[in-house]
Design a protein around this motif. Structure first.
Motif, PDB file in Angstrom:
ATOM      1  N   SER A 216       0.831  -1.202   0.000  1.00 37.27           N
ATOM      2  CA  SER A 216       0.000   0.000   0.000  1.00 37.27           C
ATOM      3  C   SER A 216       0.867   1.256   0.000  1.00 37.27           C
ATOM      4  O   SER A 216       0.383   2.345  -0.279  1.00 37.27           O
ATOM      5  CB  SER A 216      -0.940   0.001   1.209  1.00 37.27           C
ATOM      6  OG  SER A 216      -0.195  -0.016   2.392  1.00 37.27           O
ATOM      7  N   ASN A 217       2.157   1.117   0.308  1.00 37.66           N
ATOM      8  CA  ASN A 217       3.049   2.268   0.343  1.00 37.66           C
ATOM      9  C   ASN A 217       3.750   2.515  -0.986  1.00 37.66           C
ATOM     10  O   ASN A 217       4.407   3.527  -1.148  1.00 37.66           O
ATOM     11  CB  ASN A 217       4.121   2.070   1.426  1.00 37.66           C
ATOM     12  CG  ASN A 217       3.506   2.015   2.803  1.00 37.66           C
ATOM     13  OD1 ASN A 217       2.503   2.653   3.056  1.00 37.66           O
ATOM     14  ND2 ASN A 217       4.104   1.243   3.684  1.00 37.66           N
TER      15      ASN A 217
ATOM     16  N   MET B 103      -0.614   9.588  -5.985  1.00 35.28           N
ATOM     17  CA  MET B 103      -0.412  10.424  -4.803  1.00 35.28           C
ATOM     18  C   MET B 103      -0.508  11.908  -5.187  1.00 35.28           C
ATOM     19  O   MET B 103      -1.184  12.681  -4.513  1.00 35.28           O
ATOM     20  CB  MET B 103       0.945  10.123  -4.173  1.00 35.28           C
ATOM     21  CG  MET B 103       1.134  10.719  -2.805  1.00 35.28           C
ATOM     22  SD  MET B 103       2.715  10.260  -2.068  1.00 35.28           S
ATOM     23  CE  MET B 103       2.593   8.480  -2.064  1.00 35.28           C
TER      24      MET B 103
ATOM     25  N   LYS C 117      -3.935  12.917  -5.755  1.00 31.12           N
ATOM     26  CA  LYS C 117      -4.754  12.773  -4.539  1.00 31.12           C
ATOM     27  C   LYS C 117      -5.923  11.811  -4.753  1.00 31.12           C
ATOM     28  O   LYS C 117      -7.067  12.095  -4.390  1.00 31.12           O
ATOM     29  CB  LYS C 117      -5.237  14.121  -4.044  1.00 31.12           C
ATOM     30  CG  LYS C 117      -4.114  15.048  -3.623  1.00 31.12           C
ATOM     31  CD  LYS C 117      -4.629  16.390  -3.173  1.00 31.12           C
ATOM     32  CE  LYS C 117      -3.543  17.313  -2.700  1.00 31.12           C
ATOM     33  NZ  LYS C 117      -2.597  17.738  -3.692  1.00 31.12           N
ATOM     34  N   ILE C 118      -5.594  10.658  -5.353  1.00 33.89           N
ATOM     35  CA  ILE C 118      -6.612   9.644  -5.604  1.00 33.89           C
ATOM     36  C   ILE C 118      -6.330   8.437  -4.722  1.00 33.89           C
ATOM     37  O   ILE C 118      -5.232   7.888  -4.735  1.00 33.89           O
ATOM     38  CB  ILE C 118      -6.623   9.238  -7.092  1.00 33.89           C
ATOM     39  CG1 ILE C 118      -7.083  10.442  -7.914  1.00 33.89           C
ATOM     40  CG2 ILE C 118      -7.528   8.029  -7.321  1.00 33.89           C
ATOM     41  CD1 ILE C 118      -7.022  10.230  -9.390  1.00 33.89           C
ATOM     42  N   ASP C 119      -7.338   8.064  -3.942  1.00 32.21           N
ATOM     43  CA  ASP C 119      -7.242   6.898  -3.077  1.00 32.21           C
ATOM     44  C   ASP C 119      -7.625   5.664  -3.905  1.00 32.21           C
ATOM     45  O   ASP C 119      -8.728   5.592  -4.429  1.00 32.21           O
ATOM     46  CB  ASP C 119      -8.186   7.064  -1.886  1.00 32.21           C
ATOM     47  CG  ASP C 119      -8.096   5.900  -0.918  1.00 32.21           C
ATOM     48  OD1 ASP C 119      -6.994   5.339  -0.753  1.00 32.21           O
ATOM     49  OD2 ASP C 119      -9.129   5.552  -0.326  1.00 32.21           O
ATOM     50  N   PHE C 120      -6.676   4.728  -4.005  1.00 32.52           N
ATOM     51  CA  PHE C 120      -6.913   3.521  -4.794  1.00 32.52           C
ATOM     52  C   PHE C 120      -6.331   2.351  -4.013  1.00 32.52           C
ATOM     53  O   PHE C 120      -5.117   2.149  -4.002  1.00 32.52           O
ATOM     54  CB  PHE C 120      -6.253   3.644  -6.170  1.00 32.52           C
ATOM     55  CG  PHE C 120      -6.755   2.649  -7.179  1.00 32.52           C
ATOM     56  CD1 PHE C 120      -7.783   2.984  -8.042  1.00 32.52           C
ATOM     57  CD2 PHE C 120      -6.209   1.388  -7.258  1.00 32.52           C
ATOM     58  CE1 PHE C 120      -8.245   2.077  -8.984  1.00 32.52           C
ATOM     59  CE2 PHE C 120      -6.667   0.474  -8.191  1.00 32.52           C
ATOM     60  CZ  PHE C 120      -7.683   0.818  -9.054  1.00 32.52           C
ATOM     61  N   SER C 121      -7.188   1.604  -3.351  1.00 33.18           N
ATOM     62  CA  SER C 121      -6.758   0.499  -2.499  1.00 33.18           C
ATOM     63  C   SER C 121      -5.962  -0.533  -3.297  1.00 33.18           C
ATOM     64  O   SER C 121      -6.326  -0.860  -4.438  1.00 33.18           O
ATOM     65  CB  SER C 121      -7.979  -0.181  -1.885  1.00 33.18           C
ATOM     66  OG  SER C 121      -7.612  -1.414  -1.296  1.00 33.18           O
TER      67      SER C 121
ATOM     68  N   GLU D 112     -11.844  14.118  -9.502  1.00 30.26           N
ATOM     69  CA  GLU D 112     -10.630  13.301  -9.624  1.00 30.26           C
ATOM     70  C   GLU D 112     -10.114  13.308 -11.067  1.00 30.26           C
ATOM     71  O   GLU D 112      -8.908  13.433 -11.301  1.00 30.26           O
ATOM     72  CB  GLU D 112     -10.905  11.871  -9.162  1.00 30.26           C
ATOM     73  CG  GLU D 112     -11.121  11.753  -7.671  1.00 30.26           C
ATOM     74  CD  GLU D 112     -11.603  10.378  -7.240  1.00 30.26           C
ATOM     75  OE1 GLU D 112     -11.036   9.851  -6.265  1.00 30.26           O
ATOM     76  OE2 GLU D 112     -12.532   9.843  -7.885  1.00 30.26           O
TER      77      GLU D 112
END
Length: 163
Positions: free
Chosen positions: A52-53, A124, A127-131, A144
């Motif tokens: 996830s990093n 990043m 600024k998009i959260d993508f699991s 987005e």
């Protein structure tokens, strides 16, 4: 209104880039696709590390045209190299590796006006959260999409520093 961000492989990207493809086809086993409307953007997210990093990058985009169901062999006859493979044997091997079937029915997402970015856009930075647990893609808001497009314009104009 919005868009969709779809995971893809480095091989799919390189194959279509080498062919200077203007159209492409994502294929998957899902029977339906209702995430976007005709003409809305689909962004290409290069598969990365499962961590996830780890940094993940959007490498291009296109516009959604159509979704249709086809057996894998008919998909190759209709779309050929637009599926992201240089030959039918490589395509069939990839389908079998994923689905353990020789000729499964595939949902084919037809994408037009394909473009690949010279410099990939970081999730990043956008600024998009993508699991890392998402396996095919996710719907995105218009905000987005606008952030990705703004970052791409900054990179093209030289006003954004690249990594």
């Amino acid at each position: 209104m919005g868009g969709y961000i779809s995971l893809t492989t480095q091989d799919w990207i390189l194959s279509l880039k080498a062919m200077k493809a203007e159209t492409a086809v994502f294929w998957r086993k899902k029977k339906s696709f209702k995430a976007v409307q005709v003409g809305e953007p689909i962004y290409f997210l290069r598969r990365g590390s499962f961590s996830s990093n780890s940094e993940r990058y959007i490498v291009g985009k296109g516009l959604f045209y159509k979704h249709e169901l086809l057996p894998a062999n008919e998909a190759w006859i209709k779309y050929g190299t637009q599926l992201g493979f240089r030959c039918e044997q490589d395509f069939n091997e990839a389908v079998f590796k994923i689905y353990k079937e020789r000729n499964p029915e595939l949902g084919c997402l037809q994408i037009g006006k394909v473009q690949f970015y010279e410099t990939p856009i970081s999730l990043m930075d956008a600024k998009i959260d993508f699991s890392p647990y998402i396996v095919s893609g996710k719907k995105m808001s218009i905000e987005e999409c606008n952030r990705i497009d703004s970052l791409e314009m900054e990179v093209q104009s030289g006003t954004k520093k690249t990594n």
